[in-house]
Write a protein that holds these residues in place. Structure first.
Motif, PDB file in Angstrom:
ATOM      1  N   GLN A  17      24.564  25.399  73.474  1.00  0.00           N
ATOM      2  CA  GLN A  17      23.145  25.573  73.185  1.00  0.00           C
ATOM      3  C   GLN A  17      22.919  26.846  72.382  1.00  0.00           C
ATOM      4  N   ALA A  18      23.614  27.918  72.761  1.00  0.00           N
ATOM      5  CA  ALA A  18      23.462  29.185  72.057  1.00  0.00           C
ATOM      6  C   ALA A  18      24.013  29.101  70.641  1.00  0.00           C
ATOM      7  N   ALA A  19      24.931  28.173  70.397  1.00  0.00           N
ATOM      8  CA  ALA A  19      25.556  28.058  69.093  1.00  0.00           C
ATOM      9  C   ALA A  19      24.660  27.359  68.070  1.00  0.00           C
ATOM     10  N   THR A  20      23.594  26.713  68.506  1.00  0.00           N
ATOM     11  CA  THR A  20      22.692  26.042  67.573  1.00  0.00           C
ATOM     12  C   THR A  20      21.986  27.103  66.738  1.00  0.00           C
ATOM     13  N   PRO A  21      22.204  27.078  65.427  1.00  0.00           N
ATOM     14  CA  PRO A  21      21.596  28.119  64.589  1.00  0.00           C
ATOM     15  C   PRO A  21      20.087  27.922  64.446  1.00  0.00           C
ATOM     16  N   LEU A  22      19.414  29.040  64.309  1.00  0.00           N
ATOM     17  CA  LEU A  22      17.979  29.006  64.028  1.00  0.00           C
ATOM     18  C   LEU A  22      17.780  28.800  62.528  1.00  0.00           C
ATOM     19  N   PRO A  23      16.622  28.267  62.147  1.00  0.00           N
ATOM     20  CA  PRO A  23      16.311  28.183  60.713  1.00  0.00           C
ATOM     21  C   PRO A  23      16.263  29.592  60.120  1.00  0.00           C
ATOM     22  N   PRO A  24      16.368  29.711  58.804  1.00  0.00           N
ATOM     23  CA  PRO A  24      16.354  31.043  58.184  1.00  0.00           C
ATOM     24  C   PRO A  24      15.005  31.740  58.349  1.00  0.00           C
ATOM     25  N   VAL A  25      15.069  33.061  58.401  1.00  0.00           N
ATOM     26  CA  VAL A  25      13.862  33.892  58.481  1.00  0.00           C
ATOM     27  C   VAL A  25      13.358  34.134  57.056  1.00  0.00           C
ATOM     28  N   HIS A  26      12.058  33.955  56.861  1.00  0.00           N
ATOM     29  CA  HIS A  26      11.404  34.187  55.571  1.00  0.00           C
ATOM     30  C   HIS A  26      10.404  35.319  55.738  1.00  0.00           C
ATOM     31  N   HIS A  27       9.832  35.763  54.619  1.00  0.00           N
ATOM     32  CA  HIS A  27       8.812  36.814  54.665  1.00  0.00           C
ATOM     33  C   HIS A  27       7.602  36.412  53.841  1.00  0.00           C
ATOM     34  N   SER A  28       6.439  36.730  54.371  1.00  0.00           N
ATOM     35  CA  SER A  28       5.178  36.598  53.658  1.00  0.00           C
ATOM     36  C   SER A  28       4.570  37.993  53.709  1.00  0.00           C
ATOM     37  N   GLY A  29       4.776  38.759  52.645  1.00  0.00           N
ATOM     38  CA  GLY A  29       4.413  40.168  52.693  1.00  0.00           C
ATOM     39  C   GLY A  29       5.281  40.832  53.754  1.00  0.00           C
ATOM     40  N   PRO A  30       4.689  41.620  54.630  1.00  0.00           N
ATOM     41  CA  PRO A  30       5.482  42.295  55.663  1.00  0.00           C
ATOM     42  C   PRO A  30       5.782  41.426  56.892  1.00  0.00           C
ATOM     43  N   VAL A  31       5.264  40.213  56.927  1.00  0.00           N
ATOM     44  CA  VAL A  31       5.412  39.351  58.104  1.00  0.00           C
ATOM     45  C   VAL A  31       6.666  38.484  57.986  1.00  0.00           C
ATOM     46  N   ALA A  32       7.573  38.655  58.945  1.00  0.00           N
ATOM     47  CA  ALA A  32       8.757  37.802  59.032  1.00  0.00           C
ATOM     48  C   ALA A  32       8.381  36.565  59.843  1.00  0.00           C
ATOM     49  N   TYR A  33       8.905  35.400  59.432  1.00  0.00           N
ATOM     50  CA  TYR A  33       8.612  34.175  60.163  1.00  0.00           C
ATOM     51  C   TYR A  33       9.747  33.180  59.961  1.00  0.00           C
ATOM     52  N   LEU A  34       9.811  32.219  60.835  1.00  0.00           N
ATOM     53  CA  LEU A  34      10.719  31.090  60.665  1.00  0.00           C
ATOM     54  C   LEU A  34       9.991  29.852  61.131  1.00  0.00           C
TER      55      LEU A  34
END
Length: 150
Positions: free
Chosen positions: A25-42
């Motif tokens: 379960q821990a090995a399942t990768p998360l989607p990539p992190v993106h940025h909208s200005g200073p806000v990081a999101y996925l």
């Protein structure tokens, strides 16, 4: 003595199976992190493994948004949702399209308004992000919003 060895072997096997499941379960990768200005999101969560990984990771993110369409008996996940998050002063701090039913965002503490649009229909939510207390909002559209059966 033989019974004790069998119990020990059974307990060791059970522990190994549980550890293996946790590692998988821990090995399942998360989607990539993106940025909208200073806000990081996925965003993502299409598929059980990715959805589970995002739900576990959500504890570490200040804001979790979940998107769904109400069906008669249950709700179905929604994707391709246009998302705009505005701060208390009305400034747009996040403008993106969610690639799945979950969106995690690193926002500073404050009051926010979320506008989420799916198939031309917009749902709204007000959220308060507090330091150390992740906020969560479910945006739910009526059945048939995306052209699926009502």
């Amino acid at each position: 003595m033989r019974t004790l060895n069998k119990r020990f072997a059974a307990a060791a096997t059970l522990c190994a199976l549980m550890a293996g499941a946790a590692l998988a379960q821990a090995a399942t990768p998360l989607p990539p992190v993106h940025h909208s200005g200073p806000v990081a999101y996925l965003s993502g969560g299409i598929g059980v493994d990715e959805a589970t990984a995002i739900q576990h990771a959500s504890r570490q993110w200040p804001l979790t948004l979940e998107f769904a369409i109400k069906d008669k008996q249950r709700s179905e996940f929604a994707a391709d949702v246009a998302v705009k998050v505005h701060d208390a002063k009305g400034h747009c701090v996040l403008d993106t399209t969610a690639g799945g039913p979950f969106l995690l965002a690193k926002l500073p503490p404050g009051h926010y308004t979320v506008d989420a649009t799916l198939a031309g229909k917009t749902e709204h939510a007000k959220v308060t992000v507090a330091s150390g207390h992740p906020a969560k909002a479910l945006l739910l559209w009526p059945a048939g919003t995306d052209g699926t059966r009502s």
